[in-house]
Design a protein around this motif. Structure first.
Motif, PDB file in Angstrom:
ATOM      1  N   ARG A 121       0.831  -1.205   0.000  1.00 27.38           N
ATOM      2  CA  ARG A 121       0.000   0.000   0.000  1.00 27.38           C
ATOM      3  C   ARG A 121       0.873   1.266   0.000  1.00 27.38           C
ATOM      4  N   PHE A 122       1.972   1.217   0.718  1.00 25.53           N
ATOM      5  CA  PHE A 122       2.837   2.393   0.752  1.00 25.53           C
ATOM      6  C   PHE A 122       3.477   2.643  -0.619  1.00 25.53           C
ATOM      7  N   HIS A 123       3.981   1.604  -1.259  1.00 27.41           N
ATOM      8  CA  HIS A 123       4.561   1.770  -2.586  1.00 27.41           C
ATOM      9  C   HIS A 123       3.522   2.324  -3.565  1.00 27.41           C
ATOM     10  N   ALA A 124       2.309   1.808  -3.487  1.00 26.78           N
ATOM     11  CA  ALA A 124       1.249   2.302  -4.372  1.00 26.78           C
ATOM     12  C   ALA A 124       0.961   3.772  -4.103  1.00 26.78           C
ATOM     13  N   ALA A 125       1.039   4.181  -2.827  1.00 26.24           N
ATOM     14  CA  ALA A 125       0.762   5.575  -2.480  1.00 26.24           C
ATOM     15  C   ALA A 125       1.819   6.513  -3.066  1.00 26.24           C
ATOM     16  N   VAL A 126       3.092   6.099  -3.019  1.00 33.36           N
ATOM     17  CA  VAL A 126       4.152   6.945  -3.571  1.00 33.36           C
ATOM     18  C   VAL A 126       4.000   7.057  -5.088  1.00 33.36           C
ATOM     19  N   ALA A 127       3.678   5.944  -5.750  1.00 31.62           N
ATOM     20  CA  ALA A 127       3.456   5.999  -7.199  1.00 31.62           C
ATOM     21  C   ALA A 127       2.278   6.918  -7.524  1.00 31.62           C
ATOM     22  N   ALA A 128       1.188   6.816  -6.740  1.00 31.51           N
ATOM     23  CA  ALA A 128       0.009   7.650  -6.975  1.00 31.51           C
ATOM     24  C   ALA A 128       0.323   9.122  -6.732  1.00 31.51           C
ATOM     25  N   LEU A 129       1.106   9.410  -5.697  1.00 27.83           N
ATOM     26  CA  LEU A 129       1.518  10.788  -5.437  1.00 27.83           C
ATOM     27  C   LEU A 129       2.266  11.361  -6.649  1.00 27.83           C
ATOM     28  N   THR A 130       3.155  10.577  -7.207  1.00 26.51           N
ATOM     29  CA  THR A 130       3.949  11.043  -8.348  1.00 26.51           C
ATOM     30  C   THR A 130       3.048  11.383  -9.528  1.00 26.51           C
ATOM     31  N   VAL A 131       2.061  10.541  -9.783  1.00 27.62           N
ATOM     32  CA  VAL A 131       1.132  10.805 -10.889  1.00 27.62           C
ATOM     33  C   VAL A 131       0.280  12.041 -10.584  1.00 27.62           C
ATOM     34  N   ASP A 132      -0.195  12.159  -9.360  1.00 27.93           N
ATOM     35  CA  ASP A 132      -1.021  13.317  -8.994  1.00 27.93           C
ATOM     36  C   ASP A 132      -0.252  14.630  -9.210  1.00 27.93           C
ATOM     37  N   LEU A 133       0.993  14.652  -8.749  1.00 24.08           N
ATOM     38  CA  LEU A 133       1.788  15.860  -8.922  1.00 24.08           C
ATOM     39  C   LEU A 133       2.086  16.137 -10.392  1.00 24.08           C
ATOM     40  N   ALA A 134       2.362  15.097 -11.145  1.00 23.45           N
ATOM     41  CA  ALA A 134       2.642  15.267 -12.576  1.00 23.45           C
ATOM     42  C   ALA A 134       1.429  15.841 -13.298  1.00 23.45           C
ATOM     43  N   GLU A 135       0.248  15.332 -12.973  1.00 19.35           N
ATOM     44  CA  GLU A 135      -0.961  15.838 -13.631  1.00 19.35           C
ATOM     45  C   GLU A 135      -1.241  17.289 -13.228  1.00 19.35           C
ATOM     46  N   LEU A 136      -1.040  17.608 -11.963  1.00 13.87           N
ATOM     47  CA  LEU A 136      -1.239  18.975 -11.503  1.00 13.87           C
ATOM     48  C   LEU A 136      -0.306  19.944 -12.249  1.00 13.87           C
ATOM     49  N   LEU A 137       0.953  19.550 -12.378  1.00 10.23           N
ATOM     50  CA  LEU A 137       1.932  20.426 -13.011  1.00 10.23           C
ATOM     51  C   LEU A 137       1.779  20.454 -14.529  1.00 10.23           C
ATOM     52  N   ARG A 138       1.265  19.390 -15.099  1.00  9.04           N
ATOM     53  CA  ARG A 138       0.988  19.430 -16.541  1.00  9.04           C
ATOM     54  C   ARG A 138      -0.099  20.456 -16.839  1.00  9.04           C
ATOM     55  N   ASP A 186      -0.760   9.138 -19.957  1.00  7.77           N
ATOM     56  CA  ASP A 186      -0.328   9.760 -21.215  1.00  7.77           C
ATOM     57  C   ASP A 186       0.868  10.691 -21.035  1.00  7.77           C
ATOM     58  N   PHE A 187       1.766  10.330 -20.125  1.00  6.70           N
ATOM     59  CA  PHE A 187       3.027  11.050 -20.003  1.00  6.70           C
ATOM     60  C   PHE A 187       4.133  10.303 -20.755  1.00  6.70           C
ATOM     61  N   THR A 188       5.085  11.044 -21.274  1.00  8.86           N
ATOM     62  CA  THR A 188       6.333  10.461 -21.750  1.00  8.86           C
ATOM     63  C   THR A 188       7.251  10.326 -20.546  1.00  8.86           C
ATOM     64  N   VAL A 189       7.725   9.115 -20.280  1.00  8.90           N
ATOM     65  CA  VAL A 189       8.487   8.854 -19.067  1.00  8.90           C
ATOM     66  C   VAL A 189       9.950   8.581 -19.420  1.00  8.90           C
ATOM     67  N   LEU A 190      10.831   9.367 -18.821  1.00  9.94           N
ATOM     68  CA  LEU A 190      12.269   9.159 -18.950  1.00  9.94           C
ATOM     69  C   LEU A 190      12.776   8.582 -17.639  1.00  9.94           C
ATOM     70  N   ARG A 191      13.414   7.424 -17.713  1.00  7.55           N
ATOM     71  CA  ARG A 191      13.985   6.823 -16.509  1.00  7.55           C
ATOM     72  C   ARG A 191      15.400   6.356 -16.836  1.00  7.55           C
ATOM     73  N   PRO A 192      16.244   6.211 -15.832  1.00  6.42           N
ATOM     74  CA  PRO A 192      17.626   5.825 -16.101  1.00  6.42           C
ATOM     75  C   PRO A 192      17.719   4.467 -16.789  1.00  6.42           C
ATOM     76  N   VAL A 193      18.593   4.394 -17.767  1.00  7.85           N
ATOM     77  CA  VAL A 193      18.860   3.154 -18.493  1.00  7.85           C
ATOM     78  C   VAL A 193      20.361   2.925 -18.630  1.00  7.85           C
ATOM     79  N   LEU A 194      21.112   3.987 -18.865  1.00  4.40           N
ATOM     80  CA  LEU A 194      22.550   3.875 -19.094  1.00  4.40           C
ATOM     81  C   LEU A 194      23.374   4.157 -17.839  1.00  4.40           C
ATOM     82  N   VAL A 196       8.095  13.490 -18.183  1.00  2.00           N
ATOM     83  CA  VAL A 196       8.468  13.294 -16.790  1.00  2.00           C
ATOM     84  C   VAL A 196       9.816  12.575 -16.744  1.00  2.00           C
ATOM     85  N   ALA A 197      10.724  13.061 -15.907  1.00  2.00           N
ATOM     86  CA  ALA A 197      12.016  12.406 -15.676  1.00  2.00           C
ATOM     87  C   ALA A 197      12.065  11.901 -14.241  1.00  2.00           C
ATOM     88  N   LEU A 198      12.482  10.664 -14.073  1.00  2.00           N
ATOM     89  CA  LEU A 198      12.562  10.031 -12.756  1.00  2.00           C
ATOM     90  C   LEU A 198      14.024   9.807 -12.399  1.00  2.00           C
TER      91      LEU A 198
END
Length: 875
Positions: free
Chosen positions: A799-816, A848-856, A824-826
């Motif tokens: 539940r805690f992990h889900a809450a942090v993921a949901a927070l990230t989406v909520d903030l991203a949508e607000l700022l969009r 519907d965000f473009t997500v950039l996350r570390p790969v290299l 979005v860059a993580l």
């Protein structure tokens, strides 16, 4: 029969694997590629030629017919030009005049990229020979330069193959072509390397033993059977042995080993897999193994040293083993007493050990492996791969002391011939099939590479030393990686990856970035490339600072970058920043915000341009904030030049600095205090805190004495882990968060919005221009309710992990909505958490965000230096 020019074979040219013939074309002799024929022609045979290739063997009558047809096709043109010179020619193969041909051309190819030490010159040699081209190839300080001369079509084909058909370890970054006047010549040669140009060569990383070398290692009939240092142009040491550029044997630590006649013949033979393989060696001329006993004296050498080391490991002893980039400490991973003793000697605490297993089959008995993870585990780099434990294991268990309480195992396969022989081949007496392989160093210090230092510094840790006499020029730890959400996620980028360059989205001036204090790497950049160093370590002692100095100097020598400015973290107390100031030598030192660098690194990795902006989420444990607080739960509107703090976790008091990092129960009490929740002794975190310490904390929180405000997401993970009774004290960074992740993974999981999910409160001062504050108070209250209500820790973690993921989406949508940004860059070390990264990435993409996350690069501080370069270069 295809249209072509007839010619008569004079001889097969030696030294080209029967691929070239000298052919007489009406009195003019040319080298022709005969590789397309079903069988080599004999001297005197007629062949039909097209574009420098022999297309088929023909008889004399067909040769005459072909030449007659060409003469008829060309007669009109000749007569139109008033030509009467061939009017009385006798038409026959032996006496016919030369058919008009395209003139030879000569072209210079300057190739840049990872093209030294990877078999690129031999590849060029063989390619030129196959196309019947003359000329030369050489290493330079900037890469490889080749000049070829011959048929225009063949020269053009050579250029195509150089770009598309390079050897497997090569990386061709650019090819520049320049026409040159033809000079003639009858051969293609590998010329001496040139060091006159400014050095800017991309050195290959060390790579794991290839299949061909492994087959020879196991073949009793092969002259390198059981040779611990077998290698070829496709595998073996590169970066860790290079002492200078261009990359030739004289510029490696193999320079002192003179090749025997057999090795020299292979080295000089373009048909051989070891053609110009700089680390080439064999039993007769290569490095030597020896086993050193506890008294510091050699007791065995050669194959007997391997057998004795295997026996010691089977008996529960700890052996220091010299590898590619330093010494490892090894013991039987199934022997509880041996692993416990190694942990005690190294003062390792509960930090997990990596395990090298004899084969993929052994790995799959211990851990679960997907196809992507299998490819990562068995590829040319062979990093340590973090994999979920198989419960129960399919065969005998590892010792509990290998990775106590950890849901994953760090597993790697043998990547040197020495490792393969250590496990045993053929009729060898079996030894352990799983070995702890941990860096040979005292806790917190860099890996040991020097033989004399190994005998003294590792004496309290090892019972014996298995070593060789090939010097290690560059220390290089094993890389650590995992596969998350469809892509590799580096955790530590070192062996097999460094010093491969990273392309930059725009040109930058020559810069040196000093990185951060934890998981330090440095980086050099100039023009369109950056070179991030191998893992150096934590900057908490003089030895690591010295290692940073040596690493920056060596990287500069390899790349030719002469920094005009240094870049460091903005934290005023960081040792890495102090190092930058101490080594500035009059140059400016630019400081960069920690979390801005995290986001910039991810942006640059994905090639975002200089004018682009993102919504960046930087979640980590500790980073200096612009307001003097300890940041770590940050949402930034950022480009490379600047950032705006758009949101952050609500501040809670951090009492005692690192003390609270090592005791998560202190962070739990801080979050309870901030949320207005009493310290009920029935809560595991409260019970874990001694009463006197509890009283001191209560005073500190009430008065702010000895406290710094923090918005750290990493510390919030610690707090929840302690509240749920998972970890109250830790011995290494992120130990509590790793345990919490393991529990979340084991739970069935819940959608972020389902009943029972936790939710952060968003405090939005929209009209003030101040950042949105994400208050974890409601989450803390929900966790306490679940704990007191007997909800299993696994479900609390999910539940805690889900809450942090949901927070990230909520903030991203607000700022969009406010900025119009949809990218979005993580970044930050919290995103090493596979459960969090996968769920966050999935939810953002669903929104519907473009997500950039570390790969290299790692999301943790190992990637900070790369981001520092981009920010500093942007003004």
């Amino acid at each position: 029969m295809c249209l072509g020019i007839p010619g008569r074979v004079v001889e097969i040219v030696e030294g080209y694997a029967d691929q070239l013939a000298l052919v007489d074309v009406e009195g003019a002799r040319r080298r022709i590629n005969i590789g397309m024929l079903d069988a080599p022609p004999a001297a005197g045979d007629w062949v039909l030629l097209h574009m420098g290739f022999a297309m088929e063997i023909i008889d004399e009558a067909k040769a005459a017919e072909a030449l007659s047809g060409l003469e008829m096709m060309g007669s009109g043109a000749r007569e139109g030009e008033g030509g009467e010179r061939d009017k009385h020619r006798t038409h026959g193969p032996a006496t016919a005049s030369a058919t008009p041909q395209q003139p030879c051309v000569r072209r210079r190819f300057e190739v840049r990229g990872v093209v030294q030490g990877v078999g690129f010159r031999p590849f060029v040699y063989v390619t030129a020979a196959a196309l019947a081209l003359t000329g030369s190839v050489a290493n330079t300080g900037t890469g490889v330069v080749a000049e070829v001369e011959g048929d225009p079509g063949a020269v053009a084909e050579f250029g195509r193959r150089v770009r598309t058909d390079a050897p497997p370890l090569a990386v061709v970054e650019s090819v520049t072509e320049t026409d040159r006047p033809p000079t003639g010549g009858a051969e293609f040669v590998i010329a001496d390397s040139s060091a006159t140009d400014r050095v800017r060569t991309l050195v290959s990383p060390d790579t794991a033993t290839c299949r061909d070398c492994l087959a020879e290692l196991r073949d009793p009939a092969d002259r390198r059977h059981r040779h611990p240092f077998i290698t070829c142009t496709h595998c073996g040491p590169r970066f860790t042995i290079v002492t200078g550029m261009p990359y030739d044997r004289a510029a490696t630590t193999m320079a002192a080993f003179e090749m025997c006649g057999d090795c020299r013949a292979e080295y000089d033979d373009p048909r051989d897999r070891r053609f110009h393989a700089q680390p080439i060696a064999c039993h007769a001329c290569g490095p030597r193994l020896e086993l050193i006993g506890a008294d510091g004296r050699a007791v065995h050498d050669g194959d007997e040293a391997l057998r004795a080391a295997r026996k010691l490991l089977a008996e529960g002893k700890i052996v220091a083993i010299k590898g590619l980039g330093g010494y490892h400490l090894a013991c039987d991973a199934r022997d509880e007493a041996a692993v416990t003793e190694l942990r005690r000697r190294k003062q390792r605490g509960g930090k997990p050990f990596a395990v090298m297993v004899a084969s993929l089959g052994v790995a799959e008995e211990l851990v679960t492996v997907t196809d992507d993870e299998r490819a990562l585990l068995t590829g040319t780099r062979k990093p340590i791969v973090l994999l979920p434990r198989r419960t129960p294991p399919a065969s005998g268990s590892l010792a509990d002391a290998v990775a106590p309480g950890n849901p994953d195992l760090g597993v790697l396969l043998p990547y040197t011939p020495l490792h393969t022989l250590l496990f045993g081949i053929g009729d060898d007496t079996p030894g352990p099939d799983a070995l702890v392989m941990t860096s040979g160093n005292r806790s917190g210090e860099p890996i040991v590479t020097d033989d004399a230092r190994a005998l003294t510094e590792l004496a309290p840790l090892a019972d014996a030393w298995l070593r060789h006499d090939r010097p290690i020029r560059v220390p290089c730890d094993d890389s650590v990686s995992r596969f998350v959400a469809g892509a590799e996620l580096p955790v530590r980028r070192s062996r097999g990856y460094a010093p491969l360059p990273l392309a930059l989205p725009f040109d930058i001036p020559p810069l040196l970035a000093a990185g951060a204090d934890l998981k330090n790497t440095c980086a050099l950049g100039e023009g369109g490339y950056a070179w991030v160093s191998q893992h150096i370590g934590d900057m908490d002692d003089l030895a690591t600072a010295d290692a940073l100095t040596r690493t920056a100097t060596h990287l500069g020598a390899l790349t030719g970058v002469e920094p005009e400015q240094l870049v460091a973290d903005a934290h005023p107390g960081y040792h890495s920043a102090a190092w930058a100031r101490a080594h500035a030598k009059g140059r400016a030192v630019r400081t960069v915000g920690h979390h801005h660098a995290h986001i910039a690194a991810v942006m640059a990795e994905h090639g975002l341009g200089a004018g682009e902006s993102v919504i960046g989420f930087a979640y980590d444990g500790t980073g200096h904030g612009a307001d003097g607080a300890v940041w770590g739960g940050e949402t930034l509107i950022a480009d490379y030049k600047s950032y705006r703090r758009a949101a952050h976790l609500a501040y809670v008091p951090l009492a005692g600095g690192d003390v609270s990092v090592l005791r998560p129960y202190r962070m739990a009490l801080a979050h309870l205090y901030a949320a207005g929740i009493g310290w009920d002794g029935r809560l595991p975190a409260v019970a874990a805190c001694p009463v006197r310490e509890r009283d001191v904390l209560a005073h500190q929180f009430a008065t702010d004495f000895g406290c710094v405000p923090t918005s750290s997401m990493g510390r919030l993970f610690d707090a929840v882990a302690s509240l749920a009774g998972v970890r109250h004290e830790v011995a290494y960074e992120a130990e509590a968060a790793i345990a919490l992740e393991g529990l979340a993974r084991s739970a069935a999981g819940e959608p972020a919005r389902s009943a029972g999910a936790y939710t952060f409160a968003l405090l939005d001062p929209a009209d003030t221009g101040e950042p949105v504050v994400a208050d974890p108070g409601p989450v803390i209250r929900a966790v306490v309710s679940d704990v007191t209500g007997g909800v299993p820790p696994e479900l609390i973690a999910a539940r805690f992990h889900a809450a942090v993921a949901a927070l990230t989406v909520d903030l991203a949508e607000l700022l969009r909505r406010r900025t119009g940004l949809g990218v979005v860059a993580l970044g930050g070390g919290v995103f090493q958490n596979a459960v969090l990264l996968e769920s966050t990435q999935r939810a953002l993409r669903a929104a519907d965000f473009t997500v950039l996350r570390p790969v290299l690069l790692p999301p943790n501080d190992g990637g900070i230096a790369f981001g520092q370069l981009l920010v500093a270069a942007s003004g």
